[in-house]
Write a protein that holds these residues in place. Structure first.
Motif, PDB file in Angstrom:
ATOM      1  N   ASP A  52      51.554  62.791 -24.021  1.00 45.88           N
ATOM      2  CA  ASP A  52      51.269  61.357 -23.964  1.00 45.88           C
ATOM      3  C   ASP A  52      52.388  60.562 -23.297  1.00 45.88           C
ATOM      4  O   ASP A  52      52.433  59.334 -23.386  1.00 45.88           O
ATOM      5  CB  ASP A  52      50.993  60.794 -25.364  1.00 45.88           C
ATOM      6  CG  ASP A  52      50.080  59.575 -25.311  1.00 45.88           C
ATOM      7  OD1 ASP A  52      49.259  59.480 -24.386  1.00 45.88           O
ATOM      8  OD2 ASP A  52      50.202  58.694 -26.196  1.00 45.88           O
ATOM      9  N   SER A 137      48.843  53.463 -27.899  1.00 44.97           N
ATOM     10  CA  SER A 137      48.208  54.324 -28.901  1.00 44.97           C
ATOM     11  C   SER A 137      48.338  53.757 -30.308  1.00 44.97           C
ATOM     12  O   SER A 137      47.662  54.214 -31.234  1.00 44.97           O
ATOM     13  CB  SER A 137      48.812  55.731 -28.856  1.00 44.97           C
ATOM     14  OG  SER A 137      50.222  55.673 -29.009  1.00 44.97           O
ATOM     15  N   ARG A 249      42.204  51.060 -25.813  1.00 44.69           N
ATOM     16  CA  ARG A 249      43.474  51.245 -26.520  1.00 44.69           C
ATOM     17  C   ARG A 249      44.382  50.030 -26.338  1.00 44.69           C
ATOM     18  O   ARG A 249      45.101  49.647 -27.254  1.00 44.69           O
ATOM     19  CB  ARG A 249      44.175  52.514 -26.017  1.00 44.69           C
ATOM     20  CG  ARG A 249      43.510  53.788 -26.483  1.00 44.69           C
ATOM     21  CD  ARG A 249      44.112  55.034 -25.873  1.00 44.69           C
ATOM     22  NE  ARG A 249      43.688  56.228 -26.604  1.00 44.69           N
ATOM     23  CZ  ARG A 249      42.497  56.801 -26.498  1.00 44.69           C
ATOM     24  NH1 ARG A 249      41.622  56.294 -25.631  1.00 44.69           N
ATOM     25  NH2 ARG A 249      42.174  57.857 -27.217  1.00 44.69           N
ATOM     26  N   THR A 253      45.802  47.053 -29.318  1.00 44.12           N
ATOM     27  CA  THR A 253      47.260  46.876 -29.339  1.00 44.12           C
ATOM     28  C   THR A 253      47.607  45.394 -29.248  1.00 44.12           C
ATOM     29  O   THR A 253      48.462  44.884 -29.989  1.00 44.12           O
ATOM     30  CB  THR A 253      47.904  47.641 -28.172  1.00 44.12           C
ATOM     31  OG1 THR A 253      47.580  49.034 -28.281  1.00 44.12           O
ATOM     32  CG2 THR A 253      49.423  47.489 -28.184  1.00 44.12           C
ATOM     33  N   ASP A 303      38.933  61.237 -31.753  1.00 37.68           N
ATOM     34  CA  ASP A 303      39.304  60.312 -30.692  1.00 37.68           C
ATOM     35  C   ASP A 303      38.721  58.928 -30.958  1.00 37.68           C
ATOM     36  O   ASP A 303      39.416  57.905 -30.847  1.00 37.68           O
ATOM     37  CB  ASP A 303      38.805  60.856 -29.351  1.00 37.68           C
ATOM     38  CG  ASP A 303      39.306  60.035 -28.171  1.00 37.68           C
ATOM     39  OD1 ASP A 303      40.357  60.384 -27.618  1.00 37.68           O
ATOM     40  OD2 ASP A 303      38.651  59.030 -27.822  1.00 37.68           O
ATOM     41  N   THR A 306      40.533  57.136 -33.840  1.00 38.03           N
ATOM     42  CA  THR A 306      41.822  56.513 -33.528  1.00 38.03           C
ATOM     43  C   THR A 306      41.640  55.105 -32.969  1.00 38.03           C
ATOM     44  O   THR A 306      42.569  54.298 -33.010  1.00 38.03           O
ATOM     45  CB  THR A 306      42.610  57.355 -32.507  1.00 38.03           C
ATOM     46  OG1 THR A 306      41.862  57.458 -31.283  1.00 38.03           O
ATOM     47  CG2 THR A 306      42.904  58.738 -33.051  1.00 38.03           C
ATOM     48  N   LEU A 307      40.444  54.795 -32.446  1.00 38.82           N
ATOM     49  CA  LEU A 307      40.163  53.450 -31.943  1.00 38.82           C
ATOM     50  C   LEU A 307      39.592  52.565 -33.045  1.00 38.82           C
ATOM     51  O   LEU A 307      40.088  51.461 -33.295  1.00 38.82           O
ATOM     52  CB  LEU A 307      39.170  53.521 -30.774  1.00 38.82           C
ATOM     53  CG  LEU A 307      39.600  54.350 -29.571  1.00 38.82           C
ATOM     54  CD1 LEU A 307      38.471  54.400 -28.549  1.00 38.82           C
ATOM     55  CD2 LEU A 307      40.857  53.786 -28.939  1.00 38.82           C
ATOM     56  N   ARG A 310      41.693  51.133 -36.150  1.00 36.76           N
ATOM     57  CA  ARG A 310      42.798  50.193 -35.923  1.00 36.76           C
ATOM     58  C   ARG A 310      42.450  48.779 -36.376  1.00 36.76           C
ATOM     59  O   ARG A 310      43.162  47.832 -36.063  1.00 36.76           O
ATOM     60  CB  ARG A 310      43.197  50.213 -34.450  1.00 36.76           C
ATOM     61  CG  ARG A 310      43.786  51.554 -34.025  1.00 36.76           C
ATOM     62  CD  ARG A 310      44.133  51.608 -32.570  1.00 36.76           C
ATOM     63  NE  ARG A 310      45.279  50.766 -32.244  1.00 36.76           N
ATOM     64  CZ  ARG A 310      45.847  50.715 -31.044  1.00 36.76           C
ATOM     65  NH1 ARG A 310      45.368  51.462 -30.056  1.00 36.76           N
ATOM     66  NH2 ARG A 310      46.874  49.935 -30.819  1.00 36.76           N
TER      67      ARG A 310
END
Length: 482
Positions: A52, A137, A249, A253, A303, A306-307, A310
């Motif tokens: 990454d 991330s 992503r 953030t 995957d 992880t989105l 958040r």
């Protein structure tokens, strides 16, 4: 630096991993390019490079591109090139590794800006700067510090606010079929959504849209963007596929900083997550990974998680992140991997149906297939209105009975039905045209929405309203002649 016990925080000065240029002087340029394969670049002699990690790719003509390390095998590093590998050849390429993952600057300077999927301005303004720099991330959030979602996010759309209320800190997807107005619904939510008692902001992340759709989104959300309440990240269908993987992503953030540092309630709308999943599948195929269901990689579930994960509320912070992902189901198949896995991760779903759209109803929500599992955390006395949960339950129960009566009428004729069954058929017409159907730019108050629900329920005999307490019937049910 990651806080192992508390909520996500900005890196502490002096502890954030420094780039290679800071740790070892000038960055080393790696010229041992072994292979260019689709969107991927394989670099040899890259010892010490991590997964990454962000990299700068220098081409012979002076052009620079960027990449992320997908895989490390001894001294071989496989990069995904963000701007595509078009025009690249094995000779004349130098790769410089930054020694840390991709970071973006975050802060209130994003508000009102229109950018592409990588965060580069499309509005003619300068590059977006911020007050902090965070990895795209994100940081894992300690579950102990999560607060349960509560309090409603009102969208101004009756069928959502009334029957499947979105709750602050929730993740509630929209399942659609190609050809239905899911993008129109997503932009309407982004344009109208509010929450009580907090400043409200919206991040709209579009993936794989046509230029006509992008023009529609920009035009529809222009007013809220001008008020510095909205951020647009727009990835077009002809943009590099890797950018489509970054867009969902970067959006959370930015949202996390606005929520947990700036104390805003933030709604993140992401459309279309099926385009994102197809980009993941394309990269997986380029990496020659063994495919799982329908060609998607076996890690698609983690995957997506992880989105979606958040979002939420954090102890000690006033803000919140709420996520509404929008996805299209190929051939309307709800068992397709993208909606199927999304349903396991999220807290309910809003399902759009072609047969309802064919009857001229907008938004074409199939309410009997839709639900918000956290609705009761955000509806009721002290949050919306005391009668809200019971009215929603009665509307849904009556609609299920009305559907049965309609099917029976098609078999034996409406004249053969009982008076009660005929009242349910009338109720279905009233609830669809009076409550569910609304204009694409119409924003309704919750009082208006609940009033329309009571008006439709008034078509039924009192003895059929078994889910409503007598005190609510006396207070809210319209009576003929009153």
């Amino acid at each position: 630096m990651k806080d192992s016990t508390g909520p996500a925080k900005e890196p502490i000065e002096g502890t954030d991993p420094a780039p290679l240029s800071d740790r070892f002087g000038a960055q080393i340029s790696h010229g041992d390019i072994r292979e260019v394969r689709g969107p991927l670049l394989v670099v040899g002699g890259a010892g010490g490079v991590g997964w990454d990690e962000f990299a700068t790719i220098d081409l012979a003509g002076g052009e620079s591109r960027h990449g992320l390390v997908l895989e490390v095998d001894r001294d071989l590093a496989t990069l995904q090139v963000l701007e595509s590998t078009d025009g690249m050849s094995l000779g004349g390429i130098g790769v410089r590794f930054d020694g840390r993952p991709l970071h973006v600057q975050v802060g209130t300077q994003w508000l009102g800006r229109v950018c592409n999927g990588r965060g580069e301005p499309l509005d003619g303004g300068p590059p977006v700067t911020g007050t902090a720099t965070l990895p795209v991330s994100g940081w894992p959030l300690n579950p102990v510090y999560r607060e349960p979602p509560q309090e409603p996010v009102l969208t101004g759309i009756s069928v959502i606010d009334g029957l499947m209320t979105l709750v602050r800190g929730q993740k509630l997807p929209i399942f659609s079929v190609p050809g239905l107005p899911h993008l129109t619904l997503a932009t309407q939510i982004a344009a109208q959504a509010t929450s009580s008692g907090q400043s409200f902001r919206v991040v709209f992340a579009a993936m794989g849209l046509t230029h006509a759709d992008i023009a529609f989104v920009r035009d529809r959300l222009e007013e809220r963007s001008a008020e510095k309440e909205l951020i647009l990240l727009l990835n077009a269908a002809d943009d590099p596929v890797i950018e489509r993987i970054l867009t969902p992503r970067i959006a959370p953030t930015i949202a996390e900083h606005l929520a947990y540092t700036e104390s805003h309630d933030v709604l993140v709308v992401m459309s279309d997550m099926t385009s994102y999943a197809e980009a993941v599948r394309e990269v997986s195929a380029a990496r020659r990974e063994i495919p799982a269901r329908r060609g998607y990689p076996g890690y698609l579930y983690s995957d997506l998680a992880t989105l979606y994960e958040r979002c939420g509320r954090v102890k000690g912070h006033d803000g919140s992140v709420t996520i509404v992902p929008v996805l299209t189901m190929p051939a309307g198949d709800i068992t397709h991997p993208v909606p199927d896995l999304t349903g396991y991760i999220t807290e309910g779903q809003i399902v759009l149906a072609p047969d309802i759209a064919a009857r001229g109803i907008y938004p074409p929500v199939d309410v009997l297939s839709s639900l918000s599992r956290l609705m009761r955390s955000g509806a009721g006395k002290g949050r919306t209105r005391e009668d809200h949960p019971d009215v929603a339950a009665q509307v849904l129960a009556a609609l299920a009975r009305a559907r049965q009566a309609t099917e029976l009428a098609e078999l034996v004729g409406e004249a053969a039905l009982s008076e009660t069954d005929r009242s349910y058929i009338l109720y279905r017409t009233l609830v669809e045209k009076g409550l569910f159907d609304q204009a694409r730019d119409e924003s309704r108050t919750l009082e208006d929405t609940l009033g329309r629900a009571w008006t439709a329920l008034a078509a039924l005999p009192d003895k059929e309203l078994t889910m409503l307490p007598r005190v609510f019937l006396d207070r809210y049910l319209p009576r003929s002649g009153s």
